[in-house]
Design an enzyme around this catalytic site. Structure first.
Site, mmCIF file in Angstrom:
data_model
loop_
_atom_site.group_PDB
_atom_site.id
_atom_site.type_symbol
_atom_site.label_atom_id
_atom_site.label_comp_id
_atom_site.label_asym_id
_atom_site.label_seq_id
_atom_site.Cartn_x
_atom_site.Cartn_y
_atom_site.Cartn_z
ATOM 1 C CD GLU A 258 -2.952 1.205 0.437
ATOM 2 O OE1 GLU A 258 -3.057 2.188 -0.315
ATOM 3 O OE2 GLU A 258 -3.739 0.237 0.431
ATOM 4 N N GLY A 259 0.429 2.249 -0.802
ATOM 5 C CA GLY A 259 1.099 3.548 -0.792
ATOM 6 C C GLY A 259 2.539 3.499 -1.255
ATOM 7 N NE ARG A 260 5.364 6.241 -4.990
ATOM 8 C CZ ARG A 260 4.672 7.394 -4.904
ATOM 9 N NH1 ARG A 260 3.464 7.470 -5.459
ATOM 10 N NH2 ARG A 260 5.182 8.445 -4.292
ATOM 11 C CG ASP A 292 8.248 2.747 -5.823
ATOM 12 O OD1 ASP A 292 7.872 1.947 -4.945
ATOM 13 O OD2 ASP A 292 7.919 2.637 -7.021
ATOM 14 N NE ARG A 294 5.481 0.532 -5.807
ATOM 15 C CZ ARG A 294 4.829 0.926 -6.894
ATOM 16 N NH1 ARG A 294 3.653 0.380 -7.196
ATOM 17 N NH2 ARG A 294 5.339 1.855 -7.682
ATOM 18 C CE LYS A 320 4.413 -1.920 -10.663
ATOM 19 N NZ LYS A 320 2.941 -1.957 -10.894
#
Length: 367
Positions: A258-260, A292, A294, A320
């Site tokens: 969630e939220g990067r 970011d 992630r 990605k």
């Protein structure tokens, strides 16, 4: 392929005493553990239909007898043939049989990734071949047997647990998920490093796709469930599922990031800062986070479980693409996913392009 549910095995964390997993027949629960389970295993250029075929053939030095066992229509016939030719069995068979079994069982799981993930999903539960006819490889039916096959399986499981991609996620369970676009099969995973729960939504027969169409979609409660127009997430989620159904097969990974990666409450704080004039990157940084946060490395474990090594990736985010490539997943094509531009998120999209490198067409996000 049928995947067994291991939701009860995961309860080991709550100190529940588990019963052993018993296996014997290949078409029953946990049948993939049995030597009679059909799966291709290649040894020195020869493809064996099952570990039982290979094991029984090694009883003979005569290559003609080995060939007959290899050509047996199923594992049961391979077993019968070895009994029929027993008088020609090699003299040292009982000295080497455990070594032969260890080798072929290990190769079975190393060469069949979905089976390896199934084996790992059994956790630390004791595995027992429940055979009343065999007290050497099995438990003898009443527990007095040596259970050598079960021991080998647990040894292979322990080895796999130490190496990627098998140490990245644990498969828990699967179920059907009907949607307005079609019915997906939903697979649940636990990320081992963080304990986070992630999903894979699979549509159609992905085994027939050389490079299935996939999407890595990070959780966005506000966009996905509350229909927020502040971002493009919900719009992308809907379009990605539609594209997969239109393709006939594909996968969407729904990732709990969630939220990067900063979490829901911190995302609300970031939204507050954006309301006061910060852009999405500046808001994260003012809160002490990276732009970011992630991580996609664990996705290799999920894709490995699904038997996927090559993909067509729906994304506008070059990060990605690079992340999957670093995880040894070949990205054969980047498929743009440009959705949801509106007055509430235009500046957000502009910032993603300018500061995060997202790739948009000029007619989608204008300066």
């Amino acid at each position: 392929m049928h995947f067994v549910s291991y939701s009860l095995c995961y309860d080991v964390r709550s100190n529940i005493m588990e019963q052993p997993i018993y296996f014997y027949e290949p078409d029953e629960n946990h049948g993939f553990l049995a030597n009679f389970y059909p799966c291709s295993i290649t040894v020195s250029g020869t493809c064996w239909p099952s570990s039982e075929h290979y094991y029984q053939a090694q009883k003979f030095d005569d290559v003609r007898l080995q060939e007959k066992v290899l050509r047996a229509e199923d594992a049961a016939q391979a077993f019968r043939l070895s009994r029929e030719y027993q008088q020609w069995q090699r003299h040292d068979w009982y000295d080497i049989r455990v070594e032969v079994m260890r080798f072929i069982v290990r190769e079975k799981f190393l060469q069949n990734t979905p089976l390896a993930h199934q084996l790992l999903a059994t956790g630390d539960t004791e595995l027992k071949e429940h055979s009343h006819k065999d007290a050497f490889w099995g438990d003898g039916g009443d527990g007095h047997g040596r259970n050598e096959l079960g021991r080998i399986l647990m040894m292979v499981r322990e080895e796999l647990q130490e190496h990627a991609p098998y140490n990245l996620v644990q498969f828990i369970d699967s179920a059907k998920l009907p949607t307005q676009w079609g019915t997906f099969q939903m697979y649940g995973f636990i990320e081992k490093a963080t304990g986070k729960e992630h999903l894979a939504l699979v549509y159609g027969d992905i085994e027939q796709q050389a490079a299935p169409l996939i999407r890595l979609h990070s959780e966005c409660l506000t966009g996905d469930a509350l229909f927020s127009a502040r971002c493009d997430c919900g719009f992308q989620l809907a379009k990605a599922l539609q594209n997969i159904v239109a393709e006939g097969a594909g996968v969407l990974l729904y990732l709990r990031q969630e939220g990067r990666g900063i979490g829901l409450i911190n995302k609300i704080r970031a939204y507050h800062l954006q309301d006061d004039g910060a852009d999405t990157v500046e808001a994260n940084e003012q809160l002490g986070f990276g732009a970011d946060m992630r991580d996609y490395a664990f996705c290799r474990g999920i894709l490995s479980f699904l038997g996927i090594e090559r993909v067509r990736l729906m994304t506008n985010n070059p990060r990605k693409v690079k992340a999957l490539q670093l995880a040894n997943i070949e990205v054969t094509e980047r498929v743009p996913l440009q959705e949801g531009n509106n007055p509430h998120n235009h500046q957000y999209l502009r910032t993603k392009a300018d500061k995060l490198g997202h790739m948009f067409d000029r007619n989608f996000v204008k300066p």
